[in-house]
Design a protein around this motif. Structure first.
Motif: not given
Length: 501
Positions: A168-178, A301-308, A419-421
């Protein structure tokens, strides 16, 4: 009444409280051949697996301080460690160095701070070697060469390498870098070779002892290898002084009452407990700075509720940090703070925090599909924010400064777009300014300084009016930093002990 198996009556040093500062200071003294006594009013929890229950730990607060404090009329127990090891037995072990800006707060808060607080009495350069020493003692796992904007750097390998990033964090790191950010792997006091990858890391006792606490990294080695003594479930009932020196203590536990003496005394009961201790035993010396300027970070506090499912609630995912927003741009210069990934302890904790009591069947999917980050806004010192002792009860008065709230809004605005990305998610954020019991990173109530008129302690954290009593916990900090204070408390304890010997 003497003990049936009395401990020695005289020590070189007595440490009151076993948290980040006291444990570290006592360990350093013990390794230098000093006879050290640790006195802890809390119990020692030896069976960590018995305390993985959310009801016991998060709702009943069995490991928190057992005293009820008065929070502006609300009487309750805050979430601060009340067992051997203090809050380090329960914390998330995010051991981060602050930035150069943290030692010169006047550059960012000058209009809100007294001139005496514009610069810390010690510099970044003076503190640097002690951060390294503390990281080594607490076996911090991290990675050098990462971009950690606005923070001090470590230039040698950490004692251990970080755990590999969760998928999850590998994908999240890429999202934030973008999104133009530079997320990094948090330096954690967690031994990756023994870590069970628990989802409930902060707020619980670590079952395999992988998470570094002052108990397992300092006090136990001091006792087992360096002839130190640990007394738990023990109260200090009286402090004996002569002139400008403390000469002894009277103690009480289930075995009886007894007296101990020493040349050096270290108080490490936390930013709430230490000023209360000084007031209780008449050790303030008339210094009104003791108990004043109580601070704890304002949370965003920042929270994302994800489909997966994200792994939250089942696996260890607290790994990423962000400091791109630590200092805002030159067009609107504000000092904000760091952002770190944060696990949610469980559905009972979620239910406690929500305005409506939602059923467990609805909360469990939300727990396993969440990604949560917490930002820390540096709480400015205010004279009116204080710890006091009234009719024997500890009372807390605290309100955030309007400028604290403004900076929280800026941090929220700055990070929410990233976070919205996160794909297929619903994202929201909140400023936790009304929380009373989650006193994250409490500091400041016995701040150090060069002028007795504006501080409680001198540069080496000695009380101005006593020659052999030092306060080595978060109390000493004149401002609250933009990162968690634990590593700074540990490093400062090492600095002070080094200056004495």
């Amino acid at each position: 009444m003497p003990l049936s198996n009395p401990i020695p009556e005289r020590f070189d040093a007595i440490v009151i409280g076993t948290g980040a500062g006291g444990g570290t200071a006592g360990y350093k003294l013990a390794t230098m051949g000093k006879r050290v006594l640790f006195v802890e009013r809390g119990k020692r929890f030896d069976d960590a697996r018995a305390f993985q229950d959310e009801q016991a730990m998060q709702i009943e607060k069995q490991a928190s301080d057992d005293r009820q404090f008065d929070f502006g009329g609300l009487r309750d127990r805050p979430f601060i460690g009340g067992i051997a090891g203090g809050s380090t037995s329960l914390y998330g072990a995010c051991l981060m160095r602050p930035g150069p800006s943290d030692f010169t707060p006047g550059r960012y808060y000058g209009r809100y701070l007294d001139r005496s607080l514009w610069d810390w009495p010690v510099s970044q350069e003076e503190m640097a070697p002690f951060y390294t020493e503390a990281e080594n003692i607490f076996r911090v796992a991290g990675e050098i060469g990462q971009a950690t904007p606005h923070l001090m750097q470590r230039f040698m390998a950490y004692p251990a390498e970080s755990l590999p990033l969760h998928p999850t964090n590998i994908a999240l790191k890429a999202t934030f870098e973008k999104a133009g950010l530079r997320p990094f792997t948090l330096p954690l006091g967690i031994d990756p070779s023994t870590c069970d990858r628990c989802s409930t890391c902060p707020g619980y006792i670590c079952p395999p002892g992988a998470r570094s606490s002052s108990l397992n990294r300092c006090i136990v080695p001091a006792v087992e290898k360096h002839n130190a003594v640990l007394l738990t479930d023990t109260e200090v009932t009286a402090v004996k002084s002569k002139g400008r020196r403390i000469v002894g203590l009277e103690l009480k536990n289930s075995a009886g009452n007894y007296r101990v003496a020493a040349d050096l005394f270290i108080l490490s009961s936390g930013a709430i407990g230490s000023p209360a201790f000084l007031m209780q035993h008449g050790l303030t010396g008339g210094n009104d700075a003791i108990g004043r300027n109580y601070m704890f970070h304002l949370g965003v506090i920042f929270t994302a509720l994800c489909a997966r499912r994200t792994g939250a609630g089942r696996e260890f995912i607290k790994q990423l940090g962000i400091t791109d927003l630590y200092l805002s741009d030159d067009a609107a210069p504000h000092k904000l703070g760091y952002i770190q990934q944060l696990p949610i302890p469980g559905v009972l904790t979620m239910r406690e925090q929500l305005p409506l009591p939602l059923p467990k069947w609805l909360l469990e999917p939300a727990l396993t599909r969440n990604i949560t980050f917490a930002g820390a806004i540096e709480d400015l010192p205010q004279y009116s924010n204080r710890v006091a002792l009234r009719n024997g009860r500890i009372t807390i008065t605290h309100r955030y400064h309007p400028y604290d709230v403004l900076r929280a809004q800026l941090l929220k605005k700055g990070f929410l777009p990233a976070m919205r990305r996160i794909p297929s998610s619903l994202t929201f954020a909140m400023i936790a300014k009304n929380e009373k019991l989650h006193v994250a990173h409490q500091v400041g109530t016995c701040r150090f300084g060069n002028d007795p008129a504006t501080s409680a302690l001198d540069k080496n954290c000695r009380l101005h009016h006593l020659d052999n009593l030092f306060v080595l916990d978060g109390s000493f900090m004149p401002t609250s930093l933009g990162v968690a204070p634990a590593l700074t408390i540990m490093a400062n304890a090492l600095r002070v002990i080094g200056s004495l010997l």
